[in-house]
Design a protein around this motif. Structure first.
Motif, PDB file in Angstrom:
ATOM      1  N   PRO A  38      11.144  -2.285   4.204  1.00 58.46           N
ATOM      2  CA  PRO A  38      10.391  -1.626   5.280  1.00 58.46           C
ATOM      3  C   PRO A  38      10.954  -0.287   5.741  1.00 58.46           C
ATOM      4  O   PRO A  38      10.195   0.552   6.231  1.00 58.46           O
ATOM      5  CB  PRO A  38      10.453  -2.655   6.416  1.00 58.46           C
ATOM      6  CG  PRO A  38      10.651  -3.965   5.740  1.00 58.46           C
ATOM      7  CD  PRO A  38      11.510  -3.673   4.548  1.00 58.46           C
ATOM      8  N   LEU A  39      12.257  -0.060   5.607  1.00 58.19           N
ATOM      9  CA  LEU A  39      12.851   1.187   6.087  1.00 58.19           C
ATOM     10  C   LEU A  39      12.921   2.264   4.998  1.00 58.19           C
ATOM     11  O   LEU A  39      13.534   3.302   5.194  1.00 58.19           O
ATOM     12  CB  LEU A  39      14.254   0.921   6.653  1.00 58.19           C
ATOM     13  CG  LEU A  39      14.308   0.013   7.885  1.00 58.19           C
ATOM     14  CD1 LEU A  39      15.734  -0.132   8.393  1.00 58.19           C
ATOM     15  CD2 LEU A  39      13.409   0.547   9.007  1.00 58.19           C
ATOM     16  N   THR A  40      12.268   2.039   3.879  1.00 60.39           N
ATOM     17  CA  THR A  40      12.229   3.033   2.809  1.00 60.39           C
ATOM     18  C   THR A  40      11.591   4.330   3.305  1.00 60.39           C
ATOM     19  O   THR A  40      10.536   4.319   3.942  1.00 60.39           O
ATOM     20  CB  THR A  40      11.419   2.494   1.617  1.00 60.39           C
ATOM     21  OG1 THR A  40      12.073   1.337   1.103  1.00 60.39           O
ATOM     22  CG2 THR A  40      11.289   3.535   0.510  1.00 60.39           C
ATOM     23  N   GLY A  41      12.238   5.458   2.979  1.00 60.72           N
ATOM     24  CA  GLY A  41      11.715   6.761   3.364  1.00 60.72           C
ATOM     25  C   GLY A  41      11.064   7.476   2.197  1.00 60.72           C
ATOM     26  O   GLY A  41      11.016   6.960   1.075  1.00 60.72           O
ATOM     27  N   ASP A  42      10.575   8.681   2.444  1.00 65.69           N
ATOM     28  CA  ASP A  42       9.879   9.439   1.407  1.00 65.69           C
ATOM     29  C   ASP A  42      10.771   9.745   0.214  1.00 65.69           C
ATOM     30  O   ASP A  42      10.314   9.696  -0.940  1.00 65.69           O
ATOM     31  CB  ASP A  42       9.334  10.744   1.986  1.00 65.69           C
ATOM     32  CG  ASP A  42       8.043  10.532   2.763  1.00 65.69           C
ATOM     33  OD1 ASP A  42       7.048  10.087   2.165  1.00 65.69           O
ATOM     34  OD2 ASP A  42       8.022  10.818   3.967  1.00 65.69           O
ATOM     35  N   ALA A  43      12.022  10.110   0.466  1.00 65.53           N
ATOM     36  CA  ALA A  43      12.921  10.448  -0.635  1.00 65.53           C
ATOM     37  C   ALA A  43      13.150   9.248  -1.549  1.00 65.53           C
ATOM     38  O   ALA A  43      13.151   9.380  -2.780  1.00 65.53           O
ATOM     39  CB  ALA A  43      14.252  10.960  -0.083  1.00 65.53           C
ATOM     40  N   GLU A  44      13.328   8.074  -0.945  1.00 67.43           N
ATOM     41  CA  GLU A  44      13.505   6.867  -1.758  1.00 67.43           C
ATOM     42  C   GLU A  44      12.214   6.510  -2.491  1.00 67.43           C
ATOM     43  O   GLU A  44      12.239   6.094  -3.654  1.00 67.43           O
ATOM     44  CB  GLU A  44      13.942   5.704  -0.868  1.00 67.43           C
ATOM     45  CG  GLU A  44      15.303   5.924  -0.220  1.00 67.43           C
ATOM     46  CD  GLU A  44      15.493   5.016   0.986  1.00 67.43           C
ATOM     47  OE1 GLU A  44      16.329   4.108   0.899  1.00 67.43           O
ATOM     48  OE2 GLU A  44      14.781   5.215   1.995  1.00 67.43           O
ATOM     49  N   LEU A  45      11.078   6.673  -1.821  1.00 66.55           N
ATOM     50  CA  LEU A  45       9.797   6.401  -2.473  1.00 66.55           C
ATOM     51  C   LEU A  45       9.622   7.296  -3.694  1.00 66.55           C
ATOM     52  O   LEU A  45       9.116   6.850  -4.728  1.00 66.55           O
ATOM     53  CB  LEU A  45       8.646   6.621  -1.493  1.00 66.55           C
ATOM     54  CG  LEU A  45       7.238   6.420  -2.061  1.00 66.55           C
ATOM     55  CD1 LEU A  45       7.032   4.998  -2.550  1.00 66.55           C
ATOM     56  CD2 LEU A  45       6.180   6.781  -1.018  1.00 66.55           C
ATOM     57  N   ALA A  46      10.049   8.548  -3.588  1.00 62.64           N
ATOM     58  CA  ALA A  46       9.946   9.464  -4.722  1.00 62.64           C
ATOM     59  C   ALA A  46      10.706   8.916  -5.927  1.00 62.64           C
ATOM     60  O   ALA A  46      10.278   9.085  -7.077  1.00 62.64           O
ATOM     61  CB  ALA A  46      10.468  10.843  -4.331  1.00 62.64           C
ATOM     62  N   GLY A  47      11.825   8.260  -5.695  1.00 61.08           N
ATOM     63  CA  GLY A  47      12.580   7.657  -6.789  1.00 61.08           C
ATOM     64  C   GLY A  47      11.806   6.541  -7.464  1.00 61.08           C
ATOM     65  O   GLY A  47      11.785   6.441  -8.698  1.00 61.08           O
ATOM     66  N   TYR A  48      11.154   5.693  -6.665  1.00 59.87           N
ATOM     67  CA  TYR A  48      10.335   4.622  -7.227  1.00 59.87           C
ATOM     68  C   TYR A  48       9.173   5.195  -8.034  1.00 59.87           C
ATOM     69  O   TYR A  48       8.848   4.710  -9.129  1.00 59.87           O
ATOM     70  CB  TYR A  48       9.791   3.724  -6.118  1.00 59.87           C
ATOM     71  CG  TYR A  48      10.824   2.913  -5.383  1.00 59.87           C
ATOM     72  CD1 TYR A  48      11.516   1.889  -6.016  1.00 59.87           C
ATOM     73  CD2 TYR A  48      11.115   3.152  -4.043  1.00 59.87           C
ATOM     74  CE1 TYR A  48      12.451   1.122  -5.343  1.00 59.87           C
ATOM     75  CE2 TYR A  48      12.063   2.397  -3.364  1.00 59.87           C
ATOM     76  CZ  TYR A  48      12.731   1.386  -4.008  1.00 59.87           C
ATOM     77  OH  TYR A  48      13.668   0.639  -3.335  1.00 59.87           O
ATOM     78  N   VAL A  49       8.531   6.232  -7.489  1.00 63.29           N
ATOM     79  CA  VAL A  49       7.419   6.861  -8.200  1.00 63.29           C
ATOM     80  C   VAL A  49       7.903   7.470  -9.511  1.00 63.29           C
ATOM     81  O   VAL A  49       7.202   7.409 -10.534  1.00 63.29           O
ATOM     82  CB  VAL A  49       6.750   7.938  -7.317  1.00 63.29           C
ATOM     83  CG1 VAL A  49       5.713   8.722  -8.114  1.00 63.29           C
ATOM     84  CG2 VAL A  49       6.093   7.303  -6.100  1.00 63.29           C
TER      85      VAL A  49
END
Length: 280
Positions: free
Chosen positions: A175-186
């Motif tokens: 739940p605390l994932t931010g945009d920078a971390e999301l970019a890694g998943y993408v």
């Protein structure tokens, strides 16, 4: 990047009775949401029954599991159930599938089936995808055609599988994932998907809408409300509807995320954002 049009889903799991459940579905449709989604747990209604009822109470609303546990059913049983749901809903059903969730072991024990380790559960998801895409002859006879498939993932192996096989990749991230971390998943999905990346739909979840984080979030998700309020988590949107819409539009332009589900607790608060963005 190919054009990605926004669509929005409502995640709901509870109703006082069948009439209340149907009313929730109709309200989601009235507000412009594209999908009504429900989880797969022993503490909630069986998804097939509740989603069929929701589809029967509406005309355009799509319905889906978010997500069905591959660990608790044989692959061909899931394929049969999914095809039957596609038939019963007029092809408005979307099969959300995953390798497990916190507490999934308890459901498996209750149902008397083995839960398996991570590698076994991922292999089971792939078997389900095979069964849905290439069913044995006669399995879908008199039912319907295979549904759209959403694969929920957060770890590299599942993200890679979702990138190769899903129609929609749902990022089941903390739940605390931010945009920078999301970019890694993408980035993992983009690399694994190759040329099909532009055809993939990418999905994230919003658990909090507004400036105040409810105290019940701690018990339901194990998240400190103060930490959530102070974070830049993708699971939280605040500000005016226009500001929230701009945040989602930026995230779509930068990362390709165009499908967003929101907790039913905020279905009304989020509706102005849906009005601004849905189908655009």
């Amino acid at each position: 990047m190919a054009e990605r049009l926004f669509r929005f889903g409502v995640m709901t799991a509870w109703a006082r009775d069948g009439a209340h459940w149907a009313a929730q579905a109709r309200r989601a449709e009235e507000l412009g949401y594209a999908t009504l989604l429900t989880p797969d747990t022993s503490g909630t209604a069986m998804p097939a029954a509740s989603l069929a009822a929701a589809a029967g109470a509406t005309t355009t609303l799509r319905v889906g599991t978010f997500v069905l546990s591959a660990a608790t059913r044989p692959a061909h049983m899931i394929a049969w159930e999914a095809a039957s749901m596609a038939f019963a809903t007029g092809d408005r059903f979307e099969l959300g599938i995953g390798a497990g969730r916190p507490g999934g072991e308890d459901d498996a024990a209750l149902f008397g089936v083995p839960y398996g380790g991570p590698a076994e559960r991922i292999a089971q998801v792939e078997r389900v995808l095979d069964a849905v895409a290439r069913p044995p002859e006669g399995l879908y006879a008199g039912t319907g055609r295979p549904p759209r498939v959403v694969v929920a993932a957060s770890r590299p192996r599942m993200l890679e599988l979702a990138a190769r096989r899903a129609d929609t990749v749902a990022f089941g991230v903390p739940p605390l994932t931010g945009d920078a971390e999301l970019a890694g998943y993408v980035g993992i999905v983009r690399k694994a998907a190759g040329e099909r990346f532009d055809d993939l739909e990418l999905c994230t979840q919003v658990h909090v809408v507004g400036d105040e984080v409810p105290a019940w979030l701690s018990g339901r998700m194990g998240v400190d409300p103060v930490a959530m309020a102070d974070s830049d988590a993708i699971a939280k949107l605040s500000g005016t509807p226009r500001e929230m819409a701009d945040t989602l539009a930026r995230r779509r332009d930068e990362l390709g995320v165009s499908y967003v589900s929101v907790s039913s607790a905020f279905v009304e608060e989020f509706a102005p954002v849906v009005e601004l963005l849905a189908g655009r």
